[in-house]
Design a protein around this motif. Structure first.
Motif, PDB file in Angstrom:
ATOM      1  N   ALA A 123      38.946  45.615  46.109  1.00 15.57           N
ATOM      2  CA  ALA A 123      37.751  46.171  45.458  1.00 15.57           C
ATOM      3  C   ALA A 123      36.567  45.220  45.611  1.00 15.57           C
ATOM      4  O   ALA A 123      35.440  45.636  45.868  1.00 15.57           O
ATOM      5  N   ARG A 124      36.837  43.898  45.497  1.00 14.85           N
ATOM      6  CA  ARG A 124      35.726  42.935  45.593  1.00 14.85           C
ATOM      7  C   ARG A 124      35.102  42.958  46.983  1.00 14.85           C
ATOM      8  O   ARG A 124      33.906  42.736  47.128  1.00 14.85           O
ATOM      9  N   ALA A 125      35.924  43.239  48.004  1.00 13.68           N
ATOM     10  CA  ALA A 125      35.397  43.258  49.370  1.00 13.68           C
ATOM     11  C   ALA A 125      34.554  44.497  49.617  1.00 13.68           C
ATOM     12  O   ALA A 125      33.560  44.458  50.339  1.00 13.68           O
ATOM     13  N   GLU A 126      34.958  45.601  49.005  1.00 11.05           N
ATOM     14  CA  GLU A 126      34.170  46.833  49.136  1.00 11.05           C
ATOM     15  C   GLU A 126      32.745  46.599  48.638  1.00 11.05           C
ATOM     16  O   GLU A 126      31.785  47.174  49.148  1.00 11.05           O
ATOM     17  N   LYS A 127      32.632  45.725  47.637  1.00 12.10           N
ATOM     18  CA  LYS A 127      31.311  45.472  47.038  1.00 12.10           C
ATOM     19  C   LYS A 127      30.499  44.428  47.788  1.00 12.10           C
ATOM     20  O   LYS A 127      29.310  44.270  47.525  1.00 12.10           O
ATOM     21  N   MET A 128      31.145  43.655  48.674  1.00 15.01           N
ATOM     22  CA  MET A 128      30.414  42.601  49.396  1.00 15.01           C
ATOM     23  C   MET A 128      29.390  43.220  50.328  1.00 15.01           C
ATOM     24  O   MET A 128      29.677  44.159  51.053  1.00 15.01           O
ATOM     25  N   ASN A 129      28.192  42.646  50.309  1.00 17.94           N
ATOM     26  CA  ASN A 129      27.162  43.098  51.235  1.00 17.94           C
ATOM     27  C   ASN A 129      26.729  41.932  52.109  1.00 17.94           C
ATOM     28  O   ASN A 129      26.824  40.787  51.705  1.00 17.94           O
ATOM     29  N   PRO A 147      32.492  37.286  44.784  1.00 18.50           N
ATOM     30  CA  PRO A 147      33.859  37.778  44.981  1.00 18.50           C
ATOM     31  C   PRO A 147      34.714  37.772  43.703  1.00 18.50           C
ATOM     32  O   PRO A 147      35.684  38.511  43.612  1.00 18.50           O
ATOM     33  N   LYS A 205      40.887  37.080  49.869  1.00 20.07           N
ATOM     34  CA  LYS A 205      39.707  37.607  49.182  1.00 20.07           C
ATOM     35  C   LYS A 205      39.389  39.030  49.602  1.00 20.07           C
ATOM     36  O   LYS A 205      38.962  39.849  48.797  1.00 20.07           O
ATOM     37  N   VAL A 206      39.596  39.300  50.888  1.00 26.15           N
ATOM     38  CA  VAL A 206      39.179  40.593  51.427  1.00 26.15           C
ATOM     39  C   VAL A 206      40.258  41.668  51.255  1.00 26.15           C
ATOM     40  O   VAL A 206      39.935  42.852  51.168  1.00 26.15           O
ATOM     41  N   LEU A 207      41.519  41.269  51.173  1.00 23.33           N
ATOM     42  CA  LEU A 207      42.582  42.285  51.192  1.00 23.33           C
ATOM     43  C   LEU A 207      43.413  42.405  49.914  1.00 23.33           C
ATOM     44  O   LEU A 207      44.161  43.367  49.773  1.00 23.33           O
ATOM     45  N   ASP A 258      43.937  42.847  45.909  1.00 22.39           N
ATOM     46  CA  ASP A 258      43.536  43.121  44.529  1.00 22.39           C
ATOM     47  C   ASP A 258      44.626  42.568  43.603  1.00 22.39           C
ATOM     48  O   ASP A 258      45.766  42.391  44.032  1.00 22.39           O
ATOM     49  N   ARG A 267      49.810  45.642  51.018  1.00 17.41           N
ATOM     50  CA  ARG A 267      48.516  45.434  51.678  1.00 17.41           C
ATOM     51  C   ARG A 267      48.677  44.868  53.083  1.00 17.41           C
ATOM     52  O   ARG A 267      47.882  45.134  53.968  1.00 17.41           O
ATOM     53  N   LYS A 322      33.606  41.778  56.805  1.00 21.03           N
ATOM     54  CA  LYS A 322      33.922  41.379  55.429  1.00 21.03           C
ATOM     55  C   LYS A 322      34.454  39.944  55.403  1.00 21.03           C
ATOM     56  O   LYS A 322      34.143  39.166  54.499  1.00 21.03           O
ATOM     57  N   GLN A 344      31.462  37.721  55.717  1.00 14.86           N
ATOM     58  CA  GLN A 344      30.711  37.604  54.462  1.00 14.86           C
ATOM     59  C   GLN A 344      31.418  36.676  53.485  1.00 14.86           C
ATOM     60  O   GLN A 344      30.784  35.861  52.799  1.00 14.86           O
TER      61      GLN A 344
END
Lengths: 413, 413
Positions: A8-14, A132, B107-109, B111, B169, B259, B262
């Motif tokens: 979920a945190r990665a979905e929000k990263m811009n 993050p 961080k990216v994968l 939850d 995941r 991602k 970022q």
């Protein structure tokens, strides 16, 4: 075809707005007042060359082997010795740039939804480092001397008081020559902020990457010096030696240090030991005491040049700017109706780049008239040329806006 | 007195068992077969000295300035060229050691509560890197050839099938000369795992820090080469050049690369550019093709010495061990009733250190009879001495246990 389910945190990263802007501005022929790149003239290249040769000749095997997560002992000692309060080297953690310190702080202190207080505006990189861990950043009202104490106190406490679950986890402050505004927190404000944070049980994360770059006199004592048990202090070698080594440090109270260390182990085992040993070698015999004044003198000349150019070129326009007493950045505000995000491509077309101010506001309510100007990368001559180009861009925009207004008024009558 | 409210993830962090063990064993006079420290004999110190001098003389300013988060272009190109499948340099992200790659992946994968599959046993550092993102690690049954496909398939799917929310995941795999077991995934197993993961829509995180350290022939193709869109590949310069530089890389599909980038920007802006340029300079003219065979030859001799010493010294005892075809580690299993955690202090008293195997099991159900022995740091002579000391420790323990058993039996009659 594998589909990647993201956190979920990665979905929000811009993508970093700033990075995207800097990409556009990093073109040949453009004078960039945008990035916060130290002047390469200040890099002690030959001292580094001597240090590399010395370290590899004398301690090559140790300098290339795995090393302690805490950092290299003599570097931790040097950091403790450098700081203006009583620091035990056991409280110093060497980080891969001070940016990494922000990542570690976020991991150890932020739960999803935790309220985290920041200045208005604040350092964008800190917001990105915290993001993050999914905090709720809260902007504390700020004036030319830093955060306003009453607002800090009001926003620190949770719905059920200082000890409640939703009390702010910490306040992130950059008291010296702040990024982006260049402002410095006064002695009186520091005393008040320190006392208020202590009374509110609000930890302070004090970021001080620019503190050594003062022009006429050293800034007041750090907040951490006033209450070491209530603060984590972040420092950097990027501005006094070179950013390309990615060497920073943090100083943390014993109550929190072991957790930061465990987080550090997990992220990269340790900071490169070769560069740590290089820097210890470079710094011996009081190198920084001779070197840093040369950086201060250079940046002071360039700040003076930028202030003079702004005064000269923006004459008659409703442009305000500050004259920071140290650091790398000047903060300006353009006339009403100007949006610096929209102005940027036009400025780039005229050969000058800056950073719009709005992205530095945590709550998304940034002042569109503001912009950040770095006075450290470009030379005095380049600064003169760039500010003239910026003024020309602004005058053209104002003329264009005035013409459009007249047209609209004519059309309406 | 400020009280620090920690994040839930930090409350759960524990000191690395391995680090704590290694502290105890890092004493003068102890031959350590514990840590995974490459032999300093393999560090190309003079090549690094030449490279430092060259980089600072020719590109000093650029080598000391801020740089791109993606990594240094020529190093990304060199990585792409090195790998045995078609890699676009745009998919390469330079990391501050391959450990950092694990942090970014987490961080990216991951939850909180995400199921993450690992080998039995698995690399402890990966569990530590994943841990702050609070996954549920799930051990997949494994044999001498790696993970068992049927169990992988069973554990990959969620309660409602492959696409369900609680599907795993990813699976984290270290196919070459695994840490801790030294085992290598066979060609047949790789083909089966790759096909099964693809069918189950299960991303693979492939960690390959030791892949170049093969002794007689190169290991089979990486899993990533078989399905690049379904894998993130992690590599390192720590074992072929030097770990003290903290230089690694990852290769990621375009679906996930932005991602990861970022996340990288947020953690340390970029990996030190000075060391990236050093390594590019060292690697030019095919340096690795000359250098790596010397590492292979050294480690092969030391593996042979360790296998011979174990065969000789453990004769008559119920001790099994493997003879890895590359890498740094051998995995042994001691007779029934032995707990290697309890044996360790006695071995240290006799001058030899190892790492107990139990901490490498993700589910806490480790085999207490197992231990990991590194054959790369100690010389052949030291290996002989150390294995003899280990055997003496074991014989003493067995004699002690037998005597205790006799006493208990006598007391019971």
């Amino acid at each position: 075809m594998t589909t990647w389910k993201m956190a979920a945190r990665a979905e929000k990263m811009n993508p970093s707005v700033l990075r995207e802007i800097l990409k556009v501005t990093d073109l040949p022929g453009i004078i960039s007042l945008a990035g916060g790149l130290p002047s390469p003239k200040t890099f002690p290249i030959s001292a580094f060359a001597d240090a590399c040769a010395h370290v590899l000749a004398n301690d090559g095997a140790a300098a290339l082997q795995y090393a302690a997560s805490e950092g290299y002992g003599p570097l931790r000692q040097a950091v403790a010795d450098m700081l203006p309060w009583d620091v035990d080297p056991a409280q110093v953690l060497i980080t891969t740039g001070s940016q990494q310190g922000l990542d570690l702080v976020a991991k150890v202190l932020i739960d999803p939804g935790s309220r985290v207080l920041v200045e208005t505006p604040t350092y964008l990189g800190a917001l990105q480092a915290f993001s993050p861990m999914e905090p709720t950043p809260v902007s504390v009202a700020s004036d030319d001397e830093g955060v306003i104490v009453e607002d800090l106190v009001a926003k620190a406490r949770g719905t059920a008081g200082a000890a409640s679950e939703d009390a702010a986890r910490f306040i992130y402050l950059l008291p010296n020559f702040q990024n982006p505004t260049g402002r410095t927190m006064s002695e009186a404000r520091r005393a008040a902020v320190s006392a208020a944070a202590k009374a509110a049980n609000l930890p302070i994360i004090e970021d001080n990457p620019y503190g050594d770059l003062w022009f006429d006199e050293a800034p007041p004592l750090p907040l951490t010096a006033r209450n070491p048990e209530g603060c984590i202090y972040l420092g950097s070698f990027s501005k006094v030696l070179a950013p390309g080594l990615r060497l920073g440090f943090l100083v943390a109270p014993k109550a929190i240090y072991p957790k930061l260390l465990q987080a550090k182990q997990a992220v990269d085992l340790h900071t490169p030991i070769f560069t740590q040993r290089m820097v210890v070698e470079v710094m011996k015999d009081g190198f920084l005491a001779r070197h840093v004044p040369t950086i201060r003198a250079l940046y002071k000349r360039q700040r003076d040049a930028m202030a003079a150019a702004l005064t000269r070129e923006m004459k008659g326009l409703d442009v305000t700017f500050n004259a920071p007493i140290g650091g790398m950045f000047m903060w300006a505000r353009l006339p009403e109706g100007i949006d610096t995000v929209k102005l940027l491509p036009k400025a780039v077309a005229r050969g000058v780049a800056f950073v719009p101010g709005a992205p530095f506001y945590a709550d998304g309510q940034g002042d569109p008239r503001t912009l950040r100007l770095s006075f450290v990368t470009a030379s005095v001559e380049e600064i003169d040329t760039a500010i003239a180009a910026l003024a020309a861009t602004l005058r053209e925009q104002l003329a264009h806006d005035a013409a459009a207004r007249v047209q609209r008024e004519l059309a309406a009558t």
